[in-house]
Design a protein around this motif. Structure first.
Motif, PDB file in Angstrom:
ATOM      1  N   PRO A  83       0.826  -1.213   0.000  1.00 27.08           N
ATOM      2  CA  PRO A  83       0.000   0.000   0.000  1.00 27.08           C
ATOM      3  C   PRO A  83       0.857   1.259   0.000  1.00 27.08           C
ATOM      4  O   PRO A  83       2.065   1.206   0.182  1.00 27.08           O
ATOM      5  N   GLY A  84       0.205   2.387  -0.192  1.00 24.86           N
ATOM      6  CA  GLY A  84       0.873   3.684  -0.107  1.00 24.86           C
ATOM      7  C   GLY A  84       0.994   4.083   1.348  1.00 24.86           C
ATOM      8  O   GLY A  84       1.004   3.239   2.236  1.00 24.86           O
ATOM      9  N   PRO A  85       1.074   5.397   1.600  1.00 25.71           N
ATOM     10  CA  PRO A  85       1.232   5.856   2.988  1.00 25.71           C
ATOM     11  C   PRO A  85       0.055   5.403   3.849  1.00 25.71           C
ATOM     12  O   PRO A  85      -1.108   5.604   3.480  1.00 25.71           O
ATOM     13  N   VAL A  86       0.352   4.778   4.949  1.00 22.78           N
ATOM     14  CA  VAL A  86      -0.702   4.231   5.804  1.00 22.78           C
ATOM     15  C   VAL A  86      -0.738   4.907   7.163  1.00 22.78           C
ATOM     16  O   VAL A  86      -1.648   4.707   7.937  1.00 22.78           O
ATOM     17  N   LEU A  87       0.269   5.677   7.470  1.00 26.93           N
ATOM     18  CA  LEU A  87       0.314   6.328   8.766  1.00 26.93           C
ATOM     19  C   LEU A  87       0.449   7.826   8.569  1.00 26.93           C
ATOM     20  O   LEU A  87       1.034   8.262   7.577  1.00 26.93           O
ATOM     21  N   PRO A  88      -0.056   8.621   9.492  1.00 24.63           N
ATOM     22  CA  PRO A  88       0.168  10.066   9.380  1.00 24.63           C
ATOM     23  C   PRO A  88       1.666  10.341   9.527  1.00 24.63           C
ATOM     24  O   PRO A  88       2.330   9.735  10.362  1.00 24.63           O
ATOM     25  N   PRO A  89       2.207  11.242   8.720  1.00 24.04           N
ATOM     26  CA  PRO A  89       3.647  11.526   8.824  1.00 24.04           C
ATOM     27  C   PRO A  89       3.994  12.023  10.221  1.00 24.04           C
ATOM     28  O   PRO A  89       3.202  12.731  10.826  1.00 24.04           O
ATOM     29  N   PRO A  90       5.121  11.652  10.744  1.00 20.45           N
ATOM     30  CA  PRO A  90       5.477  12.069  12.100  1.00 20.45           C
ATOM     31  C   PRO A  90       5.751  13.563  12.232  1.00 20.45           C
ATOM     32  O   PRO A  90       5.846  14.083  13.314  1.00 20.45           O
ATOM     33  N   GLY A  91       5.887  14.261  11.115  1.00 17.81           N
ATOM     34  CA  GLY A  91       6.057  15.707  11.187  1.00 17.81           C
ATOM     35  C   GLY A  91       7.505  16.113  11.379  1.00 17.81           C
ATOM     36  O   GLY A  91       8.426  15.304  11.255  1.00 17.81           O
ATOM     37  N   ASP A  92       7.699  17.380  11.707  1.00 19.02           N
ATOM     38  CA  ASP A  92       9.050  17.910  11.788  1.00 19.02           C
ATOM     39  C   ASP A  92       9.726  17.636  13.123  1.00 19.02           C
ATOM     40  O   ASP A  92      10.923  17.826  13.245  1.00 19.02           O
TER      41      ASP A  92
ATOM     42  N   ALA B 193      12.042  14.104  17.605  1.00 16.49           N
ATOM     43  CA  ALA B 193      11.782  13.001  18.520  1.00 16.49           C
ATOM     44  C   ALA B 193      10.696  12.089  17.977  1.00 16.49           C
ATOM     45  O   ALA B 193      10.772  10.859  18.112  1.00 16.49           O
ATOM     46  N   ALA B 194       9.675  12.703  17.345  1.00 18.86           N
ATOM     47  CA  ALA B 194       8.582  11.883  16.811  1.00 18.86           C
ATOM     48  C   ALA B 194       9.090  11.012  15.660  1.00 18.86           C
ATOM     49  O   ALA B 194       8.729   9.834  15.555  1.00 18.86           O
TER      50      ALA B 194
ATOM     51  N   ILE C 215      12.165   9.969  15.220  1.00 19.33           N
ATOM     52  CA  ILE C 215      13.037   8.929  15.764  1.00 19.33           C
ATOM     53  C   ILE C 215      12.199   7.807  16.376  1.00 19.33           C
ATOM     54  O   ILE C 215      12.505   6.616  16.219  1.00 19.33           O
ATOM     55  N   ARG C 216      11.128   8.165  17.037  1.00 23.58           N
ATOM     56  CA  ARG C 216      10.258   7.135  17.633  1.00 23.58           C
ATOM     57  C   ARG C 216       9.654   6.260  16.547  1.00 23.58           C
ATOM     58  O   ARG C 216       9.581   5.042  16.667  1.00 23.58           O
ATOM     59  N   ARG C 217       9.210   6.903  15.449  1.00 21.77           N
ATOM     60  CA  ARG C 217       8.591   6.134  14.363  1.00 21.77           C
ATOM     61  C   ARG C 217       9.627   5.248  13.676  1.00 21.77           C
ATOM     62  O   ARG C 217       9.340   4.121  13.293  1.00 21.77           O
ATOM     63  N   VAL C 218      10.851   5.773  13.533  1.00 18.57           N
ATOM     64  CA  VAL C 218      11.927   4.977  12.933  1.00 18.57           C
ATOM     65  C   VAL C 218      12.160   3.725  13.764  1.00 18.57           C
ATOM     66  O   VAL C 218      12.369   2.627  13.247  1.00 18.57           O
ATOM     67  N   ARG C 219      12.086   3.893  15.076  1.00 19.31           N
ATOM     68  CA  ARG C 219      12.279   2.745  15.958  1.00 19.31           C
ATOM     69  C   ARG C 219      11.134   1.748  15.830  1.00 19.31           C
ATOM     70  O   ARG C 219      11.346   0.537  15.724  1.00 19.31           O
ATOM     71  N   ALA C 220       9.932   2.267  15.816  1.00 20.31           N
ATOM     72  CA  ALA C 220       8.766   1.380  15.748  1.00 20.31           C
ATOM     73  C   ALA C 220       8.735   0.605  14.440  1.00 20.31           C
ATOM     74  O   ALA C 220       8.292  -0.547  14.398  1.00 20.31           O
ATOM     75  N   ALA C 221       9.199   1.248  13.361  1.00 22.18           N
ATOM     76  CA  ALA C 221       9.178   0.580  12.054  1.00 22.18           C
ATOM     77  C   ALA C 221      10.290  -0.435  11.916  1.00 22.18           C
ATOM     78  O   ALA C 221      10.351  -1.158  10.929  1.00 22.18           O
ATOM     79  N   GLY C 222      11.199  -0.490  12.885  1.00 20.32           N
ATOM     80  CA  GLY C 222      12.242  -1.500  12.843  1.00 20.32           C
ATOM     81  C   GLY C 222      13.391  -1.175  11.893  1.00 20.32           C
ATOM     82  O   GLY C 222      14.061  -2.072  11.406  1.00 20.32           O
ATOM     83  N   VAL C 223      13.633   0.119  11.637  1.00 17.00           N
ATOM     84  CA  VAL C 223      14.696   0.478  10.689  1.00 17.00           C
ATOM     85  C   VAL C 223      16.055   0.223  11.332  1.00 17.00           C
ATOM     86  O   VAL C 223      16.353   0.735  12.398  1.00 17.00           O
ATOM     87  N   ARG C 224      16.842  -0.607  10.652  1.00 17.79           N
ATOM     88  CA  ARG C 224      18.198  -0.904  11.135  1.00 17.79           C
ATOM     89  C   ARG C 224      19.149  -0.662   9.971  1.00 17.79           C
ATOM     90  O   ARG C 224      18.728  -0.460   8.851  1.00 17.79           O
TER      91      ARG C 224
END
Lengths: 289, 492
Positions: free
Chosen positions: B100-109, B112-113, B115-124
């Motif tokens: 799918p395309g974008p499924v979550l609201p962008p974390p914005g500028d 901290a938000a 970085i939190r989303r990067v962590r939740a998405a499992g980016v390594r």
């Protein structure tokens, strides 16, 4: 290791040209003695014999001893020296990679000390002009005994043609190629020559010894610089430590020649430097290059 | 454009020309099963078998401070968990054939938000290291870095995964770089590449990104080797580039951060498939979670008696079970015949020393390891070994030095953590002992207030006083009062 044997070919040819074809027989005897001893010892252990014996290190030991021993000696002297070098100089310490002493020098020193008479006389070089001379003093012998002769007031025969610088050049040729293909460490080779030249130079200036060029070109210095001191197993690790190690061996060579009891001190000088190897590595080696 | 010198290593082995055109990439479809590898004890599955999960929902949550989570890449049904080798993986069954395309609201500028989303998405780390990206961004922020380096050097010979990404989606890389730079607080963005003349590099250069040309050679992509090219400072052994104000992220990691900033879940990556005897190398665009065996099935047959590894030919990581999934660390898949290697003893030739990119002395470290003196290898810097295996390549005895050093470093880390645990236990015990001692001391202090002779002495004293009173009562009462006040046997 095969490259080391190839690099020894010029020296083999030069020595054969100077002293006759029996040089090749001595080399062959040395290689056979070394290989037989190697196979016997390896078969006592658990490593696969063909794999372990195929590394060529025993053949190099045997060839070097064969070249260092005068062609006038019986063949069993070379063979025994090579075998002793391989067994006591290498395998007694744990095999390839574990020996603190240069195996060729261990073997040579053993034979030298055990059979001094057999090793004492080198043949007169071909073309020396002495028709009825079978043996003649090497220039180092001459250098040694010249002083004594002067004191006793008798003349000493000095050979007209001197093959040793040419033999030395042949060793240097092969050795330079080894350094170029990175099969030998240039710091070790250069260090030995530097040690010889500096020590001889100092002594010469103090009128206590022969000139540096004489020391460099005669005897086993050039052979030692490119083929003996460059044994990586018995040398310390680290560029600085290796330089000091090789220079020490060179200095001791000259010292033994001038003040010691043997015409050519290279073998003992190398063994003494080998003994200092671990300490040099600890003090000068550092933790990285 | 900056020009940089290559690091040491075996003779300048050029990486393959990475003029990869978008049409050459094989796009693999969404597979029938997606596997999400789990870190036992550090991650916790938040869904149960049979659950229907929408794209973008949390399926794995981190347990400790350094772990990452995972989000569903598309609508899936959770099938359960599965053991692969010694690890566990969550098995998902996709419900759709497309992402799918974008499924979550962008974390914005807010950094901290993001970085939190990067962590939740499992980016390594997508370059092979797999280090949690959120930790790097956070550390970059804390250490006030000034420069973000996009690492597209890809020094592993024959790998072209990063090159394919740059060729395919340079715009996405730029967006990701800007988002990552904002999150980490960097003001300068540098693209490090071995091919600075490609269209993508030129485009990025026009958008304000500095292009740093690195001479092709191995190794060259390690972040510690790149950092000195953009700062004046040289890193000490063990120091990370953030100490010099530089944050280095792999180009695919940067791209993933960009996807997260746009509200997408990063779920695809480019993988280079190298097979001995195959026609040529092949770059695939694959959904992460696809089993490696599936990739090989679609791309080319794997011969019998072959070894499958993740990574490249220089630093392969053996995959024991081919159903192991493609993950962020799968830069390449190498299929090679398993050949037993004959190792000879070390002859101390020292050829390994000049080729080490982190200035170690492999011959001395090997000596320490040979004598089972792993602790002696620590001052020699074995923990700084990057595992590049340049020393393996030049070793005339054919010793597997790189692998041995990595094992030794892992052993040292393990013994360190055990020593730390033992130390903590010791401190706890000592405190417990001290508390017990203090309690005993206090108890002992209270006891002297009671009778020194015990209860019997008290009774006898009372009886003696009573007798005395009776004898005195005959003598006269006035005297009694006076005597009583100063009577003996008074314990108080």
């Amino acid at each position: 290791m095969v490259r080391v044997l190839l690099a020894l070919l010029p020296a083999l040819l030069a020595q054969s040209a100077a002293f006759g074809p029996w040089v090749a027989m001595q080399v062959l005897a040395g290689v056979m003695g070394a290989l037989i001893a190697e196979v016997v010892v390896l078969s006592l252990g658990q490593r696969s014999v063909p794999v372990a014996a195929g590394d060529g290190s025993a053949a190099v030991t045997g060839a070097l001893i064969g070249l260092c021993i005068t062609p006038l000696a019986p063949l069993w002297v070379s063979a025994a020296g090579a075998a002793a070098g391989v067994v006591i100089g290498k395998h007694a310490y744990g095999g390839l990679g574990r020996n603190p002493f240069n195996p060729a020098m261990v073997g040579y020193a053993l034979v030298l000390v055990s059979f001094p008479a057999h090793l004492g006389s080198w043949p007169a070089a071909v073309g020396m002009g002495e028709i009825d001379a079978i043996t003649a003093a090497t220039p180092l012998d001459v250098a040694r005994h010249a002083e004594l002769a002067r004191v006793l007031g008798i003349g000493v025969v000095v050979p007209d043609s001197d093959p040793w610088p040419w033999i030395g050049a042949a060793y240097a040729l092969g050795g330079a190629w080894l350094i170029a293909v990175r099969a030998a460490d240039g710091w070790l080779a250069g260090g030995l020559m530097l040690g010889v030249v500096i020590t001889a130079g100092v002594l010469h200036l103090l009128a206590a010894g022969h000139d540096p060029l004489f020391h460099l070109l005669h005897g086993a210095v050039l052979c030692g610089a490119f083929f003996i001191i460059t044994d990586p197993v018995s040398a310390p690790a680290g560029r600085r430590a290796r330089l000091i190690f090789a220079m020490t061996a060179g200095a001791l060579t000259v010292a033994i020649r001038e003040f010691g009891g043997y015409p050519d001190g290279l073998a003992f000088a190398v063994l003494l430097a080998n003994a200092m190897g671990p300490v040099l590595e600890r003090v000068f080696g550092g933790t990285a290059r | 454009m900056l020009r940089a010198m290559p690091g040491p290593g075996p003779a300048r082995r050029p990486t393959t020309d990475a003029a990869v055109v978008s049409q050459d990439i094989v796009r693999l479809p969404v597979p029938e099963q997606l596997l999400v590898p789990l870190l036992r004890g550090r991650q916790r599955v938040t869904v149960a078998a049979g659950d229907r999960v929408m794209a973008g929902e949390i399926i794995v949550a981190p347990v400790d401070d350094h772990a990452v989570g995972a989000l569903a890449p598309l609508d899936v049904v959770v099938s359960g968990e599965r053991t692969i080798g010694t690890a566990t993986a969550l098995v998902l069954a996709p419900l759709a054939g497309a992402l799918p395309g974008p499924v979550l609201p962008p974390p914005g500028d807010d950094p901290a938000a993001l970085i939190r989303r990067v962590r939740a998405a499992g980016v390594r780390g997508y370059g092979g290291g797999g280090f949690p990206t959120f930790l790097k961004l956070r550390e970059g922020r804390e250490r006030a870095i000034r420069c973000l380096v996009i690492n597209a050097v890809e020094c592993e010979p024959e790998l072209a995964s990063d090159a394919a990404l740059l060729a395919d989606d340079a715009v996405g890389v730029l967006a990701g770089a800007r988002a990552a730079a904002r999150a980490a607080g960097a003001t300068r963005i540098v693209l490090a590449t071995a091919h600075p003349d490609t269209a993508s590099a030129t485009m990025l250069s026009g958008q304000g990104v500095e292009v740093l040309g690195i001479e092709a050679g191995y190794p060259g992509g390690d972040e510690r080797m790149l950092a000195p090219h953009v700062t004046e400072r040289r890193l000490a052994t063990g120091e990370r580039p953030t100490a010099a104000g530089v944050l280095v992220l792999n180009v695919a990691t940067v791209h993933a951060v960009g996807l997260v900033a746009a509200g997408l879940v990063p779920c695809r990556r480019f993988v280079t498939v190298l097979a001995d005897g195959a026609t040529s190398r092949c770059v695939v665009d694959v959904v992460m979670g696809t089993p490696v065996s599936e990739v090989l099935r679609l791309v080319g047959p794997a011969p019998h008696d072959s070894m499958t590894s993740e990574g490249g030919r220089m630093m392969p990581r053996r995959i024991e079970d081919p159903s192991w999934p493609v993950s962020p660390t799968t830069t390449g898949i190498v299929v090679s015949p398993s050949i037993p290697t004959a190792e000879q003893p070390c002859i101390r030739c020292g050829l390994c020393v000049p080729v080490c990119p982190v200035d170690l002395a492999p011959d001395r470290i090997w000596r320490a390891l040979e004598s089972a003196a792993t602790e002696d290898a620590r001052p020699l810097g074995v923990e700084a070994c990057t595992g590049c295996r340049c020393c393996d390549v030049v070793c005339p005895s054919g010793i597997a030095l790189g692998a041995a050093f990595r094992r030794a470093a892992a052993d040292l880390r393990e013994s360190d953590s055990m020593a730390a645990a033992a130390e903590r236990a010791r401190v706890r015990f000592e405190r417990h002992e001290a508390r017990a001692q203090a309690r005993a001391e206090r108890a002992r202090e209270r006891r002297p207030r009671r009778s020194t002779g015990g209860s019997r002495g008290a009774v006898e004293a009372i009886v003696a006083r009573a007798r005395k009173r009776r004898s005195r009562s005959d003598a006269g009462r006035a005297d009694l009062v006076r005597h009583d006040r100063s009577g003996p046997g008074d314990d108080e």
